[in-house]
Design a protein around this motif. Structure first.
Motif, PDB file in Angstrom:
ATOM      1  N   ARG A 122       0.601  -1.400  -0.067  1.00  0.00           N
ATOM      2  CA  ARG A 122      -0.067  -0.072   0.022  1.00  0.00           C
ATOM      3  C   ARG A 122       0.859   1.208   0.028  1.00  0.00           C
ATOM      4  NH1 ARG A 122      -5.237  -0.954   1.518  1.00  0.00           N
ATOM      5  NH2 ARG A 122      -5.629   1.072   2.585  1.00  0.00           N
ATOM      6  N   THR A 123       2.068   1.241  -0.223  1.00  0.00           N
ATOM      7  CA  THR A 123       3.050   2.347  -0.452  1.00  0.00           C
ATOM      8  C   THR A 123       2.428   3.077  -1.672  1.00  0.00           C
ATOM      9  OG1 THR A 123       4.881   1.201   0.882  1.00  0.00           O
ATOM     10  CG2 THR A 123       5.257   3.151  -0.827  1.00  0.00           C
ATOM     11  N   LEU A 124       2.693   4.460  -1.370  1.00  0.00           N
ATOM     12  CA  LEU A 124       2.203   5.389  -2.714  1.00  0.00           C
ATOM     13  C   LEU A 124       3.483   6.038  -3.182  1.00  0.00           C
ATOM     14  CD1 LEU A 124      -1.142   6.903  -1.581  1.00  0.00           C
ATOM     15  CD2 LEU A 124      -0.583   4.883  -3.204  1.00  0.00           C
TER      16      LEU A 124
ATOM     17  N   ARG B 202       8.080   8.781  -1.552  1.00  0.00           N
ATOM     18  CA  ARG B 202       7.528   7.477  -1.293  1.00  0.00           C
ATOM     19  C   ARG B 202       6.547   7.829   0.117  1.00  0.00           C
ATOM     20  NH1 ARG B 202      11.415   3.487   0.101  1.00  0.00           N
ATOM     21  NH2 ARG B 202      12.397   5.511   0.746  1.00  0.00           N
ATOM     22  N   PHE B 203       5.561   7.286   0.065  1.00  0.00           N
ATOM     23  CA  PHE B 203       4.593   7.333   1.219  1.00  0.00           C
ATOM     24  C   PHE B 203       4.472   6.158   1.920  1.00  0.00           C
ATOM     25  CE2 PHE B 203       4.160  11.389  -1.146  1.00  0.00           C
ATOM     26  CZ  PHE B 203       3.874  12.441   0.234  1.00  0.00           C
ATOM     27  N   ARG B 204       4.559   6.121   3.218  1.00  0.00           N
ATOM     28  CA  ARG B 204       4.240   4.795   3.815  1.00  0.00           C
ATOM     29  C   ARG B 204       2.735   4.846   4.520  1.00  0.00           C
ATOM     30  NH1 ARG B 204       7.526   5.214   8.208  1.00  0.00           N
ATOM     31  NH2 ARG B 204       6.300   6.461   9.143  1.00  0.00           N
TER      32      ARG B 204
ATOM     33  N   GLU C 257      -0.252   4.274   6.909  1.00  0.00           N
ATOM     34  CA  GLU C 257      -0.506   4.439   8.339  1.00  0.00           C
ATOM     35  C   GLU C 257      -2.133   3.702   8.657  1.00  0.00           C
ATOM     36  OE1 GLU C 257       1.932   5.092  10.040  1.00  0.00           O
ATOM     37  OE2 GLU C 257       2.999   6.414   8.722  1.00  0.00           O
ATOM     38  N   ALA C 258      -1.932   3.396  10.141  1.00  0.00           N
ATOM     39  CA  ALA C 258      -3.191   2.560  10.408  1.00  0.00           C
ATOM     40  C   ALA C 258      -4.420   3.594  10.498  1.00  0.00           C
ATOM     41  CB  ALA C 258      -2.945   2.012  11.848  1.00  0.00           C
ATOM     42  N   ASP C 259      -4.310   4.870  10.306  1.00  0.00           N
ATOM     43  CA  ASP C 259      -5.402   5.691  10.507  1.00  0.00           C
ATOM     44  C   ASP C 259      -5.914   6.175   8.963  1.00  0.00           C
ATOM     45  OD1 ASP C 259      -3.459   7.375   9.652  1.00  0.00           O
ATOM     46  OD2 ASP C 259      -3.887   8.973  11.101  1.00  0.00           O
ATOM     47  N   GLY C 260      -5.342   5.474   8.229  1.00  0.00           N
ATOM     48  CA  GLY C 260      -5.904   5.851   6.641  1.00  0.00           C
ATOM     49  C   GLY C 260      -5.042   6.680   6.206  1.00  0.00           C
ATOM     50  N   THR C 261      -3.976   7.487   6.695  1.00  0.00           N
ATOM     51  CA  THR C 261      -3.201   8.515   6.187  1.00  0.00           C
ATOM     52  C   THR C 261      -1.817   7.824   5.473  1.00  0.00           C
ATOM     53  OG1 THR C 261      -1.874   9.096   8.107  1.00  0.00           O
ATOM     54  CG2 THR C 261      -4.149  10.260   7.471  1.00  0.00           C
ATOM     55  N   TRP C 262      -1.120   8.651   4.957  1.00  0.00           N
ATOM     56  CA  TRP C 262       0.411   7.964   4.550  1.00  0.00           C
ATOM     57  C   TRP C 262       1.390   9.149   5.151  1.00  0.00           C
ATOM     58  CZ3 TRP C 262      -3.949   7.213   2.115  1.00  0.00           C
ATOM     59  CH2 TRP C 262      -4.114   5.871   1.453  1.00  0.00           C
ATOM     60  N   THR C 263       2.584   8.711   5.320  1.00  0.00           N
ATOM     61  CA  THR C 263       3.875   9.329   5.935  1.00  0.00           C
ATOM     62  C   THR C 263       4.816   9.604   4.843  1.00  0.00           C
ATOM     63  OG1 THR C 263       3.094   9.180   8.267  1.00  0.00           O
ATOM     64  CG2 THR C 263       5.530   9.951   7.645  1.00  0.00           C
ATOM     65  N   GLY C 264       5.296  10.787   4.592  1.00  0.00           N
ATOM     66  CA  GLY C 264       6.351  10.785   3.414  1.00  0.00           C
ATOM     67  C   GLY C 264       7.694  10.109   3.936  1.00  0.00           C
ATOM     68  N   LEU C 265       8.458   9.146   3.248  1.00  0.00           N
ATOM     69  CA  LEU C 265       9.758   8.760   3.513  1.00  0.00           C
ATOM     70  C   LEU C 265      10.902   9.445   3.028  1.00  0.00           C
ATOM     71  CD1 LEU C 265       8.715   5.047   3.066  1.00  0.00           C
ATOM     72  CD2 LEU C 265       8.622   6.500   5.428  1.00  0.00           C
ATOM     73  N   ASP C 266      10.740  10.416   2.147  1.00  0.00           N
ATOM     74  CA  ASP C 266      11.927  10.851   1.632  1.00  0.00           C
ATOM     75  C   ASP C 266      11.538  12.009   0.876  1.00  0.00           C
ATOM     76  OD1 ASP C 266      10.890   9.689  -0.712  1.00  0.00           O
ATOM     77  OD2 ASP C 266      12.310   8.026  -0.868  1.00  0.00           O
ATOM     78  N   GLY C 267      12.491  12.594   0.218  1.00  0.00           N
ATOM     79  CA  GLY C 267      12.401  13.959  -0.651  1.00  0.00           C
ATOM     80  C   GLY C 267      11.729  15.054   0.226  1.00  0.00           C
ATOM     81  N   TYR C 268      11.039  15.890  -0.513  1.00  0.00           N
ATOM     82  CA  TYR C 268      10.410  17.178  -0.052  1.00  0.00           C
ATOM     83  C   TYR C 268       9.571  16.719   1.174  1.00  0.00           C
ATOM     84  CZ  TYR C 268       8.502  21.901   0.377  1.00  0.00           C
ATOM     85  OH  TYR C 268       7.926  22.858   0.878  1.00  0.00           O
ATOM     86  N   TYR C 269       8.623  15.760   1.044  1.00  0.00           N
ATOM     87  CA  TYR C 269       7.748  15.545   1.762  1.00  0.00           C
ATOM     88  C   TYR C 269       8.035  14.594   3.019  1.00  0.00           C
ATOM     89  CZ  TYR C 269       4.903  17.876  -1.494  1.00  0.00           C
ATOM     90  OH  TYR C 269       4.117  18.697  -2.421  1.00  0.00           O
TER      91      TYR C 269
ATOM     92  N   ARG D 124      -3.130  12.798   2.968  1.00  0.00           N
ATOM     93  CA  ARG D 124      -4.669  12.480   3.238  1.00  0.00           C
ATOM     94  C   ARG D 124      -5.396  12.365   1.925  1.00  0.00           C
ATOM     95  NH1 ARG D 124      -2.868  16.010   7.245  1.00  0.00           N
ATOM     96  NH2 ARG D 124      -3.112  15.398   9.515  1.00  0.00           N
ATOM     97  N   LEU D 125      -6.529  11.672   1.939  1.00  0.00           N
ATOM     98  CA  LEU D 125      -7.423  11.655   0.843  1.00  0.00           C
ATOM     99  C   LEU D 125      -8.560  12.783   1.576  1.00  0.00           C
ATOM    100  CD1 LEU D 125      -7.457   7.841   0.216  1.00  0.00           C
ATOM    101  CD2 LEU D 125      -5.872   9.558  -0.868  1.00  0.00           C
TER     102      LEU D 125
END
Length: 457
Positions: free
Chosen positions: A378-380, A393-395, A397-409, A415-416
């Motif tokens: 489910r990585t974006l 890259r975004f990992r 999370e359990a709450d339905g969001t994603w956390t940026g792993l690298d780069g600017y974000y 969030r959707l």
């Protein structure tokens, strides 16, 4: 294994380093995709020829092993890199420095402990942690610039001991060395091991160097190891081999390899991560690892995560060959003779989440087109569609969001945003609105949108 022509080129580089560096022995190893694929050595024939099992003193290569211990504590939630050292280890002169600053040599702490010269002084003569530095402990303002500090790693070893309730070396053996298969890495030399020598600068004569136990300073440079053991460490630091996902996660290893301020500039060629050095070569390759020296020995381990290659170089001389440069050359030789094959593409075998699959494709940050791809787990993957732009890259999370792993974000949240009917109207990436159409009409874009037109009149 490697091709005979590659092996010959590697041996030639080792032989040149031993001859020009005037070292009694020099041994080296190359690891590829987590496996030891080549070893080679040259010696002056004044003693036994070294093997991949011969111990050398590795000096500051002790430090990345201590850093692995500290990162394990962080991953377990027992400490935070932003914590001041004094929160967990009381009675030191550097209690205000953060753990992250100590790991990355940005604490401003004195490079060396108070005299005498610690590398050549029996450990029982060392001062305790409460009196480790003479005078002002911070030589530079914390967090401003890189200032290499052996003293910092003495304190980090003490931190590990305090949090774990056991000596740092016992913890290291159980949590890192044994799981990595580094059974021949020890505090004191165990036969077979190389003797340490100094070579006269203007004559081809030798003087034996002392083998001291460094006591309080041991986490900064006490360990002995072998080419075979360090090949395992090199693979691990590069994200390959045993221990990845067990000793530390691939994500934490990647975090350790990121260059940190203040040397993380566009034109840097040497920077520091969390317990590791980062060397950028003339062709843009980034090598991660560490060098080491103690009286009678120099050592280097370097890994190229991109090429899935690593190299180890060990010599038993106080001042000799530029071992980090030799290790970098060994990696370069293999990449030139036998470039790494791309990993094969493989499809995800599990059924794709229809809602996530529907998110893929083109999104617009204003009028700038970006693509969103769905990877495994489910990585974006968000990136600009041609040209320069922000991406990460975004990992999930359990709450339905994603956390940026690298780069600017990196560290930011994706969030959707949903319409009343539950469908996704836009992406919210750290407050930026990404829509399916350029400046999509009705999208909640600050300042609103205007009709598109052909003229500015």
């Amino acid at each position: 294994m490697l091709l005979p022509t590659t092996e010959r080129a590697l041996l030639h580089r080792v032989a040149t380093a031993q001859s020009e560096g005037r070292t009694p022995t020099l041994t080296a190893a190359v690891v590829r995709e987590g496996e030891l694929v080549w070893t080679g050595s040259r010696h002056a024939e004044t003693g036994p020829e070294p093997t991949p099992d011969t111990q050398y003193r590795i000096g500051s290569i002790t430090k990345p092993l201590v850093a692995v211990q500290v990162m394990r504590l962080r991953d377990e939630g027992l400490i935070d890199l932003a914590d001041p050292l004094g929160k967990h280890l009381r009675g030191t002169q550097a209690g205000a420095a953060t753990i992250g600053q100590l790991l990355s040599h940005t604490s401003g702490l004195a490079a060396e402990p108070r005299g005498p010269w610690w590398e050549r002084t029996p450990g029982e003569l060392r001062p305790d942690l409460a009196d480790l530095v003479e005078g002002q402990p911070l030589r530079l303002p914390a967090g401003r610039r890189h200032h290499y500090s052996n003293t910092a790693y003495a304190l980090l070893g003490a931190l590990v001991a305090e949090v774990r309730g056991s000596s740092w070396d016992v913890v290291l053996r159980g949590e890192v060395l044994e799981p990595l298969g580094m059974h021949r890495t020890t505090l004191s030399p165990e036969a077979p091991y190389a003797a340490g020598w100094a070579v006269h600068p203007w004559a081809d004569v030798l003087q034996e160097e002392p083998l001291t136990e460094t006591g309080t300073m041991a986490p900064a440079g006490q360990l002995w190891s072998t080419a075979a053991d360090l090949a395992r460490l090199t693979a691990f630091l590069g994200g390959e081999g045993i221990g990845v996902g067990h000793v530390l996660s691939a994500e934490t290893l990647e975090e350790m390899r990121r260059p940190l301020a203040p040397q993380a500039f566009e034109d840097w060629n040497l920077a520091w991560g969390l317990g590791v050095s980062l060397l950028r070569t003339s062709d843009g390759r980034v090598l991660v690892g560490h060098g080491g020296s103690m009286p009678g020995f120099v050592a280097a381990v370097l890994s190229s995560p991109t090429d899935r290659l690593g190299a180890v170089v060990l010599a038993n001389v106080t001042s000799g060959p530029p071992v980090s440069g030799v290790a970098a050359d060994l990696i370069r030789i293999v990449t030139e003779h036998e470039p790494a094959l791309p990993r094969p593409w493989r499809p995800v075998t599990e059924p794709a989440d229809p809602e996530l699959l529907a998110l893929t494709g083109t999104w617009y940050w204003g009028a700038a087109p970006h693509t969103l791809r769905l990877a495994a787990d489910r990585t974006l993957l968000l990136g600009p569609l041609g040209g320069a732009g922000r991406g990460s890259r975004f990992r999930p999370e359990a709450d339905g969001t994603w956390t940026g792993l690298d780069g600017y974000y990196a560290g930011e949240t994706l969030r959707l945003a949903r319409r009343a009917d539950g469908g996704v109207s836009h992406l919210d990436v750290a407050t930026f609105v990404l829509t399916r159409e350029p400046y999509e009409e009705g999208a909640p874009i600050p300042g609103g949108t205007r009709p598109w037109r052909h003229t500015t009149a």
